[in-house]
Design a protein around this motif. Structure first.
Motif, PDB file in Angstrom:
ATOM      1  N   GLY A  43     -15.181  -6.562   0.601  1.00 42.44           N
ATOM      2  CA  GLY A  43     -14.570  -7.112   1.803  1.00 42.44           C
ATOM      3  C   GLY A  43     -15.344  -6.786   3.058  1.00 42.44           C
ATOM      4  O   GLY A  43     -16.383  -6.121   3.015  1.00 42.44           O
ATOM      5  N   LYS A  44     -14.833  -7.285   4.153  1.00 46.54           N
ATOM      6  CA  LYS A  44     -15.454  -7.033   5.449  1.00 46.54           C
ATOM      7  C   LYS A  44     -14.367  -6.960   6.513  1.00 46.54           C
ATOM      8  O   LYS A  44     -13.343  -7.651   6.401  1.00 46.54           O
ATOM      9  CB  LYS A  44     -16.487  -8.095   5.776  1.00 46.54           C
ATOM     10  N   PRO A  45     -14.569  -6.104   7.510  1.00 48.30           N
ATOM     11  CA  PRO A  45     -15.678  -5.153   7.606  1.00 48.30           C
ATOM     12  C   PRO A  45     -15.507  -4.019   6.596  1.00 48.30           C
ATOM     13  O   PRO A  45     -14.390  -3.711   6.174  1.00 48.30           O
ATOM     14  CB  PRO A  45     -15.571  -4.644   9.042  1.00 48.30           C
ATOM     15  N   GLY A  46     -16.619  -3.401   6.217  1.00 42.68           N
ATOM     16  CA  GLY A  46     -16.562  -2.319   5.250  1.00 42.68           C
ATOM     17  C   GLY A  46     -15.706  -1.160   5.707  1.00 42.68           C
ATOM     18  O   GLY A  46     -15.088  -0.472   4.891  1.00 42.68           O
ATOM     19  N   SER A  47     -15.653  -0.946   7.016  1.00 43.32           N
ATOM     20  CA  SER A  47     -14.865   0.169   7.544  1.00 43.32           C
ATOM     21  C   SER A  47     -13.376  -0.020   7.301  1.00 43.32           C
ATOM     22  O   SER A  47     -12.603   0.943   7.337  1.00 43.32           O
ATOM     23  CB  SER A  47     -15.117   0.323   9.047  1.00 43.32           C
ATOM     24  N   ALA A  48     -12.955  -1.269   7.040  1.00 43.63           N
ATOM     25  CA  ALA A  48     -11.541  -1.537   6.765  1.00 43.63           C
ATOM     26  C   ALA A  48     -11.177  -1.215   5.334  1.00 43.63           C
ATOM     27  O   ALA A  48      -9.990  -1.225   4.973  1.00 43.63           O
ATOM     28  CB  ALA A  48     -11.215  -2.993   7.058  1.00 43.63           C
ATOM     29  N   MET A  49     -12.193  -0.913   4.497  1.00 43.93           N
ATOM     30  CA  MET A  49     -11.943  -0.692   3.081  1.00 43.93           C
ATOM     31  C   MET A  49     -12.458   0.677   2.645  1.00 43.93           C
ATOM     32  O   MET A  49     -13.120   0.822   1.634  1.00 43.93           O
ATOM     33  CB  MET A  49     -12.559  -1.813   2.244  1.00 43.93           C
ATOM     34  N   LEU A  50     -12.131   1.684   3.446  1.00 41.85           N
ATOM     35  CA  LEU A  50     -12.389   3.070   3.069  1.00 41.85           C
ATOM     36  C   LEU A  50     -11.162   3.620   2.351  1.00 41.85           C
ATOM     37  O   LEU A  50     -10.048   3.125   2.541  1.00 41.85           O
ATOM     38  CB  LEU A  50     -12.710   3.896   4.312  1.00 41.85           C
ATOM     39  N   PRO A  51     -11.332   4.629   1.492  1.00 42.41           N
ATOM     40  CA  PRO A  51     -10.191   5.167   0.729  1.00 42.41           C
ATOM     41  C   PRO A  51      -9.018   5.523   1.632  1.00 42.41           C
ATOM     42  O   PRO A  51      -9.178   6.180   2.665  1.00 42.41           O
ATOM     43  CB  PRO A  51     -10.785   6.400   0.046  1.00 42.41           C
ATOM     44  N   GLY A  52      -7.850   5.033   1.233  1.00 42.09           N
ATOM     45  CA  GLY A  52      -6.618   5.316   1.968  1.00 42.09           C
ATOM     46  C   GLY A  52      -6.264   4.264   2.999  1.00 42.09           C
ATOM     47  O   GLY A  52      -5.118   4.226   3.469  1.00 42.09           O
ATOM     48  N   LYS A  53      -7.200   3.402   3.345  1.00 42.00           N
ATOM     49  CA  LYS A  53      -6.911   2.378   4.354  1.00 42.00           C
ATOM     50  C   LYS A  53      -6.291   1.145   3.712  1.00 42.00           C
ATOM     51  O   LYS A  53      -6.557   0.813   2.560  1.00 42.00           O
ATOM     52  CB  LYS A  53      -8.179   1.993   5.105  1.00 42.00           C
ATOM     53  N   ARG A  54      -5.441   0.475   4.498  1.00 44.23           N
ATOM     54  CA  ARG A  54      -4.747  -0.712   4.007  1.00 44.23           C
ATOM     55  C   ARG A  54      -5.100  -1.945   4.830  1.00 44.23           C
ATOM     56  O   ARG A  54      -5.338  -1.855   6.036  1.00 44.23           O
ATOM     57  CB  ARG A  54      -3.232  -0.500   4.046  1.00 44.23           C
ATOM     58  N   ILE A  55      -5.091  -3.065   4.154  1.00 50.12           N
ATOM     59  CA  ILE A  55      -5.167  -4.371   4.810  1.00 50.12           C
ATOM     60  C   ILE A  55      -3.822  -5.050   4.572  1.00 50.12           C
ATOM     61  O   ILE A  55      -3.418  -5.273   3.425  1.00 50.12           O
ATOM     62  CB  ILE A  55      -6.316  -5.218   4.248  1.00 50.12           C
ATOM     63  N   GLU A  56      -3.107  -5.336   5.645  1.00 56.02           N
ATOM     64  CA  GLU A  56      -1.778  -5.949   5.545  1.00 56.02           C
ATOM     65  C   GLU A  56      -1.925  -7.462   5.381  1.00 56.02           C
ATOM     66  O   GLU A  56      -2.589  -8.126   6.170  1.00 56.02           O
ATOM     67  CB  GLU A  56      -0.963  -5.646   6.804  1.00 56.02           C
ATOM     68  N   LEU A  57      -1.274  -7.979   4.343  1.00 58.06           N
ATOM     69  CA  LEU A  57      -1.330  -9.415   4.074  1.00 58.06           C
ATOM     70  C   LEU A  57      -0.148 -10.163   4.680  1.00 58.06           C
ATOM     71  O   LEU A  57      -0.237 -11.354   4.955  1.00 58.06           O
ATOM     72  CB  LEU A  57      -1.377  -9.665   2.555  1.00 58.06           C
ATOM     73  N   GLY A  58       0.971  -9.476   4.860  1.00 58.12           N
ATOM     74  CA  GLY A  58       2.171 -10.096   5.401  1.00 58.12           C
ATOM     75  C   GLY A  58       3.378  -9.851   4.512  1.00 58.12           C
ATOM     76  O   GLY A  58       3.241  -9.586   3.309  1.00 58.12           O
ATOM     77  N   ASP A  59       4.574  -9.929   5.106  1.00 59.08           N
ATOM     78  CA  ASP A  59       5.833  -9.780   4.359  1.00 59.08           C
ATOM     79  C   ASP A  59       5.887  -8.469   3.576  1.00 59.08           C
ATOM     80  O   ASP A  59       6.421  -8.414   2.461  1.00 59.08           O
ATOM     81  CB  ASP A  59       6.036 -10.953   3.397  1.00 59.08           C
ATOM     82  N   GLY A  60       5.287  -7.416   4.137  1.00 59.28           N
ATOM     83  CA  GLY A  60       5.330  -6.121   3.501  1.00 59.28           C
ATOM     84  C   GLY A  60       4.345  -5.932   2.355  1.00 59.28           C
ATOM     85  O   GLY A  60       4.395  -4.911   1.666  1.00 59.28           O
ATOM     86  N   VAL A  61       3.456  -6.868   2.168  1.00 63.73           N
ATOM     87  CA  VAL A  61       2.460  -6.793   1.093  1.00 63.73           C
ATOM     88  C   VAL A  61       1.132  -6.346   1.691  1.00 63.73           C
ATOM     89  O   VAL A  61       0.701  -6.861   2.740  1.00 63.73           O
ATOM     90  CB  VAL A  61       2.294  -8.145   0.379  1.00 63.73           C
ATOM     91  N   ALA A  62       0.471  -5.393   1.041  1.00 68.85           N
ATOM     92  CA  ALA A  62      -0.804  -4.877   1.539  1.00 68.85           C
ATOM     93  C   ALA A  62      -1.736  -4.590   0.368  1.00 68.85           C
ATOM     94  O   ALA A  62      -1.319  -4.531  -0.793  1.00 68.85           O
ATOM     95  CB  ALA A  62      -0.592  -3.608   2.363  1.00 68.85           C
ATOM     96  N   VAL A  63      -3.014  -4.418   0.691  1.00 69.15           N
ATOM     97  CA  VAL A  63      -4.024  -3.994  -0.273  1.00 69.15           C
ATOM     98  C   VAL A  63      -4.563  -2.654   0.208  1.00 69.15           C
ATOM     99  O   VAL A  63      -5.019  -2.543   1.349  1.00 69.15           O
ATOM    100  CB  VAL A  63      -5.166  -5.014  -0.387  1.00 69.15           C
ATOM    101  N   GLU A  64      -4.494  -1.647  -0.657  1.00 70.48           N
ATOM    102  CA  GLU A  64      -4.947  -0.309  -0.285  1.00 70.48           C
ATOM    103  C   GLU A  64      -6.199   0.053  -1.073  1.00 70.48           C
ATOM    104  O   GLU A  64      -6.234  -0.088  -2.304  1.00 70.48           O
ATOM    105  CB  GLU A  64      -3.872   0.725  -0.554  1.00 70.48           C
ATOM    106  N   THR A  65      -7.220   0.511  -0.369  1.00 70.21           N
ATOM    107  CA  THR A  65      -8.457   0.939  -1.029  1.00 70.21           C
ATOM    108  C   THR A  65      -8.275   2.344  -1.596  1.00 70.21           C
ATOM    109  O   THR A  65      -7.810   3.254  -0.903  1.00 70.21           O
ATOM    110  CB  THR A  65      -9.627   0.936  -0.034  1.00 70.21           C
ATOM    111  N   GLN A  66      -8.649   2.496  -2.870  1.00 68.26           N
ATOM    112  CA  GLN A  66      -8.541   3.793  -3.525  1.00 68.26           C
ATOM    113  C   GLN A  66      -9.877   4.515  -3.633  1.00 68.26           C
ATOM    114  O   GLN A  66      -9.934   5.733  -3.577  1.00 68.26           O
ATOM    115  CB  GLN A  66      -7.955   3.612  -4.930  1.00 68.26           C
TER     116      GLN A  66
END
Length: 387
Positions: free
Chosen positions: A142-165
């Motif tokens: 993904g991009k930016p790479g800084s958004a996908m460091l361990p523990g960080k989340r990308i919120e998709l909406g309606d309470g759904v997110a993707v968390e980098t492990q």
């Protein structure tokens, strides 16, 4: 480049006007143009049977009538060092394939793998799902790479997110979905991942046209684009002619768009791609070999799967596998005799594969001809048949 010179990535560069990169599909799939390459060492000679030494007593491969019937390849012809370039139309493809030949398709379906969301700051972020991993996790980029460091989340909406492990050794991320299953999140938020050189958002039309008419199992992040030109009518015409048609599944990964960034192509890391070959296809390859037919690969993904599964006797092994095969000039093809493909990016592993199959000089001449004749390039572009 001469045979005694080392291979360089710069040898596979070329200039392409931006306006020749197809941004939209044509109104009809089979309306694409077709550049036919008749290699000098394959023009009507039965001596192109590279596997006869492995199969004593095997019938001599039939000589196709293609080269004796110029009327079936209407269009301009140009000689290139004993080879021939012919401007034709994809709708004429059945004229090139002989009864008893085998056409192999990649039946993968493109997953709605692109997700857009926001970071904790509210800034936008984007990720691409590559393939499932163990225990419900996914491998992604993904991009930016800084958004996908361990523990960080990308919120998709309606309470759904993707968390980098985890950040994986190759730079990809191991991620998990939060607030929904992966299947539900992809269904609700996933978008068709058009290639980066198509500079627009996907439309409902792409939902149909960026899939082949024979697509089955979902699992790829890019379409096997050589197959986008086929219609049910063309496939039926091939079958009626006595051409055998079968499929395999190779899940196309994001590496298909990645340019080779090192000067020595052998230093380029190939990301793995999973494939599956059925016993039926393996049996058909063996049958065609025994009867003197040719194996046609529809796209570079099919080439890599078939050559990775080669058994050393001109056949292939059935089953699941994973390929990191990088094919460059000098490679000896063990299974594939003919290739249908689109026009590929400069400095790409796909262009190197085509150069290995057609020959570097002929490939360079073909691409220069295609640019001069205003062919359409890349995923939604025109096609090339290498005989």
């Amino acid at each position: 480049m001469t045979p005694d010179q080392p291979l360089r990535t710069a040898d596979f560069d070329y200039d392409l006007p931006a306006e020749l990169i197809a941004q939209e599909p044509l109104a009809e799939r089979s309306a694409s143009r077709l550049l036919v390459l008749l290699r000098s060492d394959r023009r009507g000679s039965s001596s192109d049977d590279r596997r006869s030494a492995h199969r004593p007593g095997k019938p001599v491969r039939r000589t196709s009538g293609t080269f004796r019937q110029r009327e079936i390849l209407a269009g301009d012809q140009r000689a290139v060092q004993g080879s021939v370039l012919i401007d034709s139309q994809f709708s004429h493809i059945a004229s090139l394939i002989s009864p008893g030949d085998l056409v192999v398709l990649n039946t993968t379906r493109v997953r709605h793998a692109r997700l857009h969301g926001t970071r904790a700051s509210g800034a936008p972020a984007e990720l691409l799902l590559i393939h499932p991993a163990a225990d419900g996790a996914w491998v992604a980029m993904g991009k930016p790479g800084s958004a996908m460091l361990p523990g960080k989340r990308i919120e998709l909406g309606d309470g759904v997110a993707v968390e980098t492990q985890e950040v994986l050794p190759d730079g990809h991320r191991l991620v998990r979905f939060v607030g929904a299953s992966a299947e539900d999140a992809i269904s609700r938020f996933g978008r068709l991942p058009l290639p980066p050189y198509i500079t627009r958002d996907p439309t409902p039309r792409d939902e149909e046209r960026y899939q082949t008419v024979y697509a089955r199992a979902e699992g790829s992040v890019a379409a096997p684009t050589a197959g986008l030109h086929f219609t049910p009518v063309l496939l039926d015409a091939l079958s009626a002619k006595g051409v055998l048609i079968s499929g395999l599944d190779l899940q196309v990964g994001p590496g298909t768009f990645k340019p080779v960034e090192v000067e020595d192509p052998s230093d380029h890391p190939m990301h793995p791609e999973g494939y599956e070959i059925t016993p039926r296809l393996a049996g058909m390859v063996e049958l065609v070999r025994e009867q003197g037919g040719r194996v046609w690969a529809v796209g570079t993904t099919v080439v890599r799967a078939l050559e990775s599964a080669a058994d050393g006797q001109g056949g292939i092994k059935a089953g699941r596998g994973e390929t990191r095969l990088m094919i460059t000039p000098g490679y000896e093809f063990r299974v594939v005799d003919r290739l249908l493909t689109n026009f590929h990016l400069p400095r790409s592993t796909l262009l190197m594969l085509v150069s290995a199959f057609a020959g570097r000089d002929l490939t360079r001449a073909a691409y220069a001809h295609a640019v001069a004749q205003r062919y359409r390039f890349y995923s939604y572009g025109d096609a090339m048949a290498i005989l």
